[in-house]
Write a protein that holds these residues in place. Structure first.
Motif, PDB file in Angstrom:
ATOM      1  N   ALA A   1       0.830  -1.205   0.000  1.00 42.06           N
ATOM      2  CA  ALA A   1       0.000   0.000   0.000  1.00 42.06           C
ATOM      3  C   ALA A   1       0.866   1.257   0.000  1.00 42.06           C
ATOM      4  O   ALA A   1       0.577   2.226  -0.722  1.00 42.06           O
ATOM      5  N   LEU A   2       1.931   1.256   0.790  1.00 41.82           N
ATOM      6  CA  LEU A   2       2.815   2.419   0.836  1.00 41.82           C
ATOM      7  C   LEU A   2       3.449   2.685  -0.525  1.00 41.82           C
ATOM      8  O   LEU A   2       3.763   3.828  -0.865  1.00 41.82           O
ATOM      9  N   GLY A   3       3.607   1.636  -1.305  1.00 47.58           N
ATOM     10  CA  GLY A   3       4.170   1.796  -2.638  1.00 47.58           C
ATOM     11  C   GLY A   3       3.304   2.613  -3.573  1.00 47.58           C
ATOM     12  O   GLY A   3       3.766   3.066  -4.624  1.00 47.58           O
TER      13      GLY A   3
ATOM     14  N   THR B   1      -3.050  -0.027  16.234  1.00 51.80           N
ATOM     15  CA  THR B   1      -2.097   0.225  17.313  1.00 51.80           C
ATOM     16  C   THR B   1      -1.147   1.355  16.923  1.00 51.80           C
ATOM     17  O   THR B   1      -1.054   1.752  15.752  1.00 51.80           O
ATOM     18  N   VAL B   2      -0.422   1.862  17.902  1.00 54.51           N
ATOM     19  CA  VAL B   2       0.565   2.899  17.630  1.00 54.51           C
ATOM     20  C   VAL B   2       1.626   2.388  16.670  1.00 54.51           C
ATOM     21  O   VAL B   2       2.050   3.097  15.744  1.00 54.51           O
ATOM     22  N   ASP B   3       2.066   1.134  16.857  1.00 55.66           N
ATOM     23  CA  ASP B   3       3.065   0.565  15.956  1.00 55.66           C
ATOM     24  C   ASP B   3       2.544   0.477  14.522  1.00 55.66           C
ATOM     25  O   ASP B   3       3.273   0.774  13.567  1.00 55.66           O
ATOM     26  N   GLU B   4       1.284   0.072  14.359  1.00 53.75           N
ATOM     27  CA  GLU B   4       0.687   0.007  13.018  1.00 53.75           C
ATOM     28  C   GLU B   4       0.593   1.402  12.398  1.00 53.75           C
ATOM     29  O   GLU B   4       0.828   1.571  11.198  1.00 53.75           O
TER      30      GLU B   4
ATOM     31  N   LEU C   1       2.461   2.831   8.947  1.00 54.33           N
ATOM     32  CA  LEU C   1       1.739   3.490   7.857  1.00 54.33           C
ATOM     33  C   LEU C   1       2.248   4.898   7.574  1.00 54.33           C
ATOM     34  O   LEU C   1       1.691   5.606   6.727  1.00 54.33           O
ATOM     35  N   GLY C   2       3.282   5.297   8.292  1.00 49.82           N
ATOM     36  CA  GLY C   2       3.839   6.630   8.049  1.00 49.82           C
ATOM     37  C   GLY C   2       3.177   7.721   8.846  1.00 49.82           C
ATOM     38  O   GLY C   2       3.249   8.895   8.470  1.00 49.82           O
ATOM     39  N   GLU C   3       2.538   7.344   9.956  1.00 44.43           N
ATOM     40  CA  GLU C   3       1.893   8.305  10.858  1.00 44.43           C
ATOM     41  C   GLU C   3       0.893   9.191  10.113  1.00 44.43           C
ATOM     42  O   GLU C   3       0.859  10.416  10.253  1.00 44.43           O
ATOM     43  N   LEU C   4       0.046   8.520   9.337  1.00 41.95           N
ATOM     44  CA  LEU C   4      -1.003   9.232   8.597  1.00 41.95           C
ATOM     45  C   LEU C   4      -1.983   9.900   9.556  1.00 41.95           C
ATOM     46  O   LEU C   4      -2.221   9.386  10.657  1.00 41.95           O
TER      47      LEU C   4
ATOM     48  N   ALA D   1      -5.417   9.499   4.809  1.00 39.26           N
ATOM     49  CA  ALA D   1      -5.725   9.355   6.235  1.00 39.26           C
ATOM     50  C   ALA D   1      -5.888   7.880   6.571  1.00 39.26           C
ATOM     51  O   ALA D   1      -6.011   7.032   5.682  1.00 39.26           O
ATOM     52  N   ALA D   2      -5.885   7.584   7.876  1.00 43.81           N
ATOM     53  CA  ALA D   2      -5.973   6.194   8.342  1.00 43.81           C
ATOM     54  C   ALA D   2      -7.022   6.071   9.437  1.00 43.81           C
ATOM     55  O   ALA D   2      -7.436   7.066  10.039  1.00 43.81           O
ATOM     56  N   GLU D   3      -7.447   4.827   9.670  1.00 46.67           N
ATOM     57  CA  GLU D   3      -8.391   4.524  10.757  1.00 46.67           C
ATOM     58  C   GLU D   3      -7.612   4.432  12.070  1.00 46.67           C
ATOM     59  O   GLU D   3      -7.473   3.365  12.667  1.00 46.67           O
ATOM     60  N   THR D   4      -7.107   5.554  12.537  1.00 48.17           N
ATOM     61  CA  THR D   4      -6.222   5.541  13.702  1.00 48.17           C
ATOM     62  C   THR D   4      -6.923   5.056  14.960  1.00 48.17           C
ATOM     63  O   THR D   4      -6.263   4.604  15.894  1.00 48.17           O
TER      64      THR D   4
END
Length: 349
Positions: free
Chosen positions: A83-85, A99-102, A106-109, A92-95
């Protein structure tokens, strides 16, 4: 256009308004809502405009082709890396669901907020159909159970039996871990069934539901084994009155907080509010507990096509408790109870 595609387009419209370039969807329930995919490993990229991309691993190659309407599939063991590719600048992400690690991976979206959950508040036709079927199966199973001898049967045996009945009637599975609580155990709101045998004079509380196409029914009934005592009748009448009041209040435009206050006020007037120690109700759908939740601080209002539970209770430690719960569809004209089982006090053997 399929219902899943329509839901995704609804999300894209919200994304366009929010200013996000797209949403990285990692929650499997939300992925199922948007695509129909039922596997255990997936990721979905939903741009504000343009083509979506679906990611899963090789175990689900054929399943994804069968279930997912999106044309672009990427099969990989590294879902996030793939996905990052794609370049996720402005996404944005479903923060709230990772988890914080996830999130760091994901690049801290930035947080998208509960965008998909907001869509899931209002059920569309396939959702209502599945929920209705799940509730009908649940009601039929409970009706059959009441016709069987329960005196001297263990809580665990009763739990297994009602789950078996639901499957025989067409359920895919149980919606959640069935609660069967007898005698003093009925005062424990979420009691786990034990080997305790049902005795004469017991309250018997059963909280259960069927699963159909991923959608979940939620129903609770409490009966008395044998003849009810005066104290049992008193608290049962109080709960039944409060529950009926809450169900009838489920109309489009009604304040969720006001409904919560109204039911609690009724329990206070009957003298039992302090013995009501759980939540009043919640949304139900692909998850057994979904938004909205009934609290004194809820800010939302009831809307047409919401599916909600109404479940006041009274719990008296070491004596027994009563809960009456229904799954209710909000129609334009008002509430439609989907778990259609009598709420009258039943005295059974």
């Amino acid at each position: 256009m399929s219902w899943h595609e329509q839901r995704t387009q609804n999300l894209q419209a919200i994304l366009a308004e929010s200013g996000h370039a797209g949403l990285v969807v990692t929650d499997l329930v939300n992925i199922r809502y948007l695509t129909g995919f039922t596997g255990s490993n997936a990721l979905l990229l939903v741009p504000a405009a343009g083509e979506c991309a679906f990611f899963t691993d090789g175990r689900y190659l054929d399943q994804a082709r069968e279930q997912v309407w999106i044309e672009r599939h990427e099969i990989t063991r590294d879902l996030v890396g793939a996905a990052l590719g794609h370049g996720l600048g402005g996404w944005a992400a479903e923060t709230h669901l990772i988890t914080v690690d996830e999130w760091r991976t994901l690049g801290e979206l930035p947080a998208a907020g509960n965008l998909i959950e907001r869509l899931r508040l209002i059920k569309d036709e396939p959702e209502i159909e599945a929920l209705t079927q799940a509730c009908e199966i649940s009601a039929a199973a409970l009706t059959r159970l009441w016709e069987e001898p329960l005196l001297g049967v263990s809580e665990r045996q009763i739990a297994v039996r009602i789950e078996t009945l639901m499957r025989e009637l067409g359920a895919d599975d149980r919606a959640f871990d069935t609660i069967v609580a007898s005698g003093p155990n009925s005062a424990i709101p979420h009691h786990e069934p034990t080997e305790r045998l049902v005795e004469p004079g017991d309250f018997l509380k059963i909280d259960f539901g069927a699963l159909v196409a991923g959608y979940r029914a939620d129903c609770t009934r409490t009966v008395v084994i044998g003849q009810a005592l005066d104290w049992q009748r008193e608290i049962y009448v109080a709960v039944r009155q409060a529950q009926a009041l809450g169900v009838q209040a489920l109309k489009p435009g009604a304040s969720i907080a006001d409904i919560d206050a109204q039911v609690r006020r009724d329990l206070a007037e009957s003298g039992w509010l302090e013995s009501f120690t759980t939540g009043l109700g919640h949304g139900v759908g692909l998850r057994i507990h979904e938004d909205p939740f009934f609290t004194s601080t809820s800010v939302g209002r009831i809307e047409r096509r919401m599916v909600l539970t109404m479940e006041p209770g009274i719990y008296l430690a070491d004596r027994g408790g009563v809960r009456i719960e229904d799954t209710v569809l909000v129609d334009q004209a008002g509430p439609v109870v989907l778990t259609d089982v009598t709420t009258e006090l039943m005295e059974i053997s």
